[in-house]
Design a protein around this motif. Structure first.
Motif, short mmCIF file in Angstrom:
data_model
loop_
_atom_site.label_atom_id
_atom_site.label_comp_id
_atom_site.label_asym_id
_atom_site.label_seq_id
_atom_site.Cartn_x
_atom_site.Cartn_y
_atom_site.Cartn_z
N ALA A 37 0.83 -1.21 0.00
CA ALA A 37 0.00 0.00 0.00
C ALA A 37 0.86 1.25 0.00
N ARG A 38 2.08 1.15 0.54
CA ARG A 38 2.98 2.30 0.59
C ARG A 38 3.80 2.43 -0.70
N HIS A 39 4.46 1.33 -1.11
CA HIS A 39 5.28 1.45 -2.33
C HIS A 39 4.44 1.47 -3.60
N LYS A 40 3.22 0.95 -3.49
CA LYS A 40 2.19 1.13 -4.51
C LYS A 40 2.37 0.31 -5.78
N VAL A 41 3.40 -0.53 -5.85
CA VAL A 41 3.51 -1.47 -6.97
C VAL A 41 2.66 -2.68 -6.59
N THR A 42 1.39 -2.60 -6.86
CA THR A 42 0.43 -3.57 -6.35
C THR A 42 0.04 -4.66 -7.34
N ASP A 60 -7.22 -10.09 -13.35
CA ASP A 60 -7.49 -11.49 -13.00
C ASP A 60 -8.46 -11.71 -11.83
N MET A 61 -8.21 -11.07 -10.69
CA MET A 61 -9.05 -11.27 -9.51
C MET A 61 -9.61 -9.95 -9.03
N PRO A 62 -10.75 -9.96 -8.32
CA PRO A 62 -11.38 -8.71 -7.87
C PRO A 62 -10.46 -7.90 -6.95
N PRO A 63 -10.45 -6.59 -7.11
CA PRO A 63 -9.63 -5.73 -6.24
C PRO A 63 -10.14 -5.78 -4.80
N SER A 113 -12.09 2.63 -13.10
CA SER A 113 -10.77 2.90 -13.68
C SER A 113 -9.71 2.56 -12.66
N PRO A 114 -8.60 1.97 -13.10
CA PRO A 114 -7.53 1.65 -12.14
C PRO A 114 -6.83 2.91 -11.67
N PRO A 115 -6.21 2.86 -10.51
CA PRO A 115 -5.43 4.02 -10.05
C PRO A 115 -4.15 4.16 -10.88
N TRP A 162 -3.02 -6.04 3.54
CA TRP A 162 -2.87 -6.33 2.11
C TRP A 162 -3.68 -5.32 1.32
N HIS A 163 -3.17 -4.97 0.14
CA HIS A 163 -3.88 -3.98 -0.67
C HIS A 163 -3.65 -4.30 -2.15
N TYR A 164 -4.74 -4.55 -2.86
CA TYR A 164 -4.68 -4.91 -4.28
C TYR A 164 -5.79 -4.16 -5.02
N PRO A 165 -5.55 -2.89 -5.42
CA PRO A 165 -6.59 -2.08 -6.06
C PRO A 165 -6.55 -2.17 -7.58
N ASN A 166 -6.33 -3.37 -8.10
CA ASN A 166 -6.05 -3.54 -9.52
C ASN A 166 -7.14 -4.33 -10.24
#
Length: 491
Positions: free
Chosen positions: A90-95, A408-411, A113-115, A401-405
């Protein structure tokens, strides 16, 4: 450009001489599930434990400490960058995963829309590449403290055509077969480790192993041989080493290690499971070869070994029961991973701990092991106190855990505190609550029965995400970010 992270925190860690500094082998497996081993991390032996052969993992567990509640991110690049930086995703943001410069792997969505996440990945300080995160890395700090830093295998830190694609730009003295790709073209030397055989492009070709081209050798074996040579050189030069042994195995493409495929002739198994089992045994042989090398060179007493996987097993593989779901999912099958540590001075043989830990904890743990005096502030907590006290109580510490993408799978976002785990699904704003102690398979959603716990954990998760300036999806209709879980709960 995201913020540069390099805040130093002075600790009272003793400075070690070169002779005292321990060698550190971090053995990192790609896409290996919690149960993809003959070592039972669950409270009971499962069918997959019976099916797979990992005798060297068994040996390591016999001599070390098993973490039964160890976690990574649910997908590869985020885990690897958390390891390198000590930062939560969530901090480095490469999710999500990276590959090509300025190209996201995400798919379109009619409602969201994705971040603007940094899909060009991790870069060294001063790289000034758009859509990236910059940080001083674990191997860079170790190198400045007297270590030879060796990268072997999969990197997957930064996108193609960026400085971060080359591990040598991220703190490694030696780079063996590491680049921007997350999977190999092939595991077979007689296919030149290239994807040409399956119609793939050169983007998947493994660099630096040309001397093995045309040979009937497995990629895992080739990388292991090169890693052993690097260890031997370090020992000969009396230089402490950090070996990041990061195998492409057991990631797709699913090709058998032909040495071990005959071991799996069970008529009830499909061909995929047989191939995968041979890949697991191949990976385990690499571990054994490295442990044998350490013994042969007389450095076993001064070498720390850490074994871990970067995320759960993918959907193609046999399900990691009793865990729910698979790689990229917010459920345990996506994030719970095997972790074993052998530290000659601290770990006791045949021990286990239930203390929850997460991938960013590796960063301060290794730096403390190396006797680094000035350790950058991070989101991780050192695991060294757990090595000394396997019953250490960290039940109030949140794991995030943070997956805002949209891949393949729901954010989703999730938090675990003690045995309770809350998952927030971004697109429908649904919240689920599970008691992992009594329901490791996440079958019983307790959200409706325990609203006070939901409210508390939703606020704790939301506050944490806000503090890290976590990115969220945007609702195309409202033009607003998806609300944090506490706000969604109050609607």
């Amino acid at each position: 450009m995201l913020k540069k992270i390099f805040l130093l925190l002075t600790l009272s860690t003793p400075i070690l001489t070169a002779a005292e500094k321990p060698n550190i082998l971090f053995f990192f497996v790609d896409d290996m599930g919690w149960q993809d081993t003959s070592v039972p991390f669950h409270t009971e032996v499962t069918q997959l434990n019976k099916d797979y052969r990992t005798p060297n993992m068994e040996k390591l567990a016999e001599n070390g400490l098993m973490f039964t509640n160890a976690y990574a991110c649910s997908i590869c690049s985020p885990s690897r960058i958390s390891l390198m930086t000590g930062q939560n995703a969530a901090r480095h943001k490469v999710t999500c995963w990276t590959l090509r410069k300025n190209v996201s792997p995400e798919r379109g969505n009619k409602n969201f829309s994705p971040p603007e996440w940094p899909f060009n990945g991790l870069q060294p300080i001063g790289a000034n590449v758009e859509r990236t995160t910059e940080a001083t890395t674990l191997p860079e700090i170790l190198r400045k403290n007297g270590y030879r830093t060796i990268h072997a295998g999969k990197a997957h830190f930064g996108a193609k055509d960026t400085p971060g694609a080359d591990p040598s730009n991220l703190g490694f003295d030696v780079n063996i077969a590491g680049s921007y790709m997350g999977g190999p073209g092939s595991y077979h030397g007689d296919k030149n480790f290239s994807a040409k055989w399956r119609g793939g492009g050169t983007v998947w070709d493994i660099p630096g192993l040309e001397k093995y081209h045309g040979q009937k050798i497995n990629l895992t074996e080739a990388i292991t041989r090169e890693a052993i040579s690097a260890i031997e050189k370090s020992v000969a030069e009396k230089k402490p080493f950090y070996l990041y042994m990061s195998h492409y195995a057991v990631h797709a493409p699913f090709e058998p290690d032909r040495r071990f495929l005959p071991n799996y002739n069970n008529e009830k198994w499909n061909n995929h499971k047989k191939k995968y089992a041979s890949m697991i045994e191949s990976m385990d042989k690499s571990l054994g070869d490295l442990l044998t090398t350490i013994d042969r060179l007389g450095i076993a007493k001064n070498t720390i070994v850490i074994f871990m996987s970067d995320n759960g097993s993918p959907r193609e593989n046999p399900r990691n029961l009793p865990l729910r779901a698979h790689k990229i999912s917010g459920y345990e099958g996506g994030t719970r991973v095997p972790l074993i540590i052998h530290h000659n001075s601290l770990t006791k043989p045949k021990t286990r701990t239930n203390t929850p830990v997460i991938i960013e904890d590796i960063f301060p743990t290794i730096l403390e092991m190396a006797g680094v005096k000035e350790i950058p502030k991070s989101d991780g907590l050192s695991m060294n106190p757990i090595l000394d006290n396997t019953e250490l109580d960290r039940s109030k510490r949140p794991l995030i855990w943070h997956y805002p993408n949209l891949y393949d799978m729901p954010p989703h976002s999730a938090i675990r505190v003690g045995d309770l785990k809350l998952i927030y699904w971004h697109t429908n704003q649904k919240i689920e609550l599970f008691d992992l102690k009594n329901d490791i398979g996440e079958k019983q959603d307790l959200a409706a029965k325990r609203p006070e716990v939901v409210s508390r954990l939703a606020k704790q998760l939301s506050d944490d995400l806000r503090s890290k300036k976590a990115l969220m999806l945007t609702n195309k209709k409202t033009k607003q970010p998806v609300p944090m879980p506490d706000k969604a709960l109050s609607r």
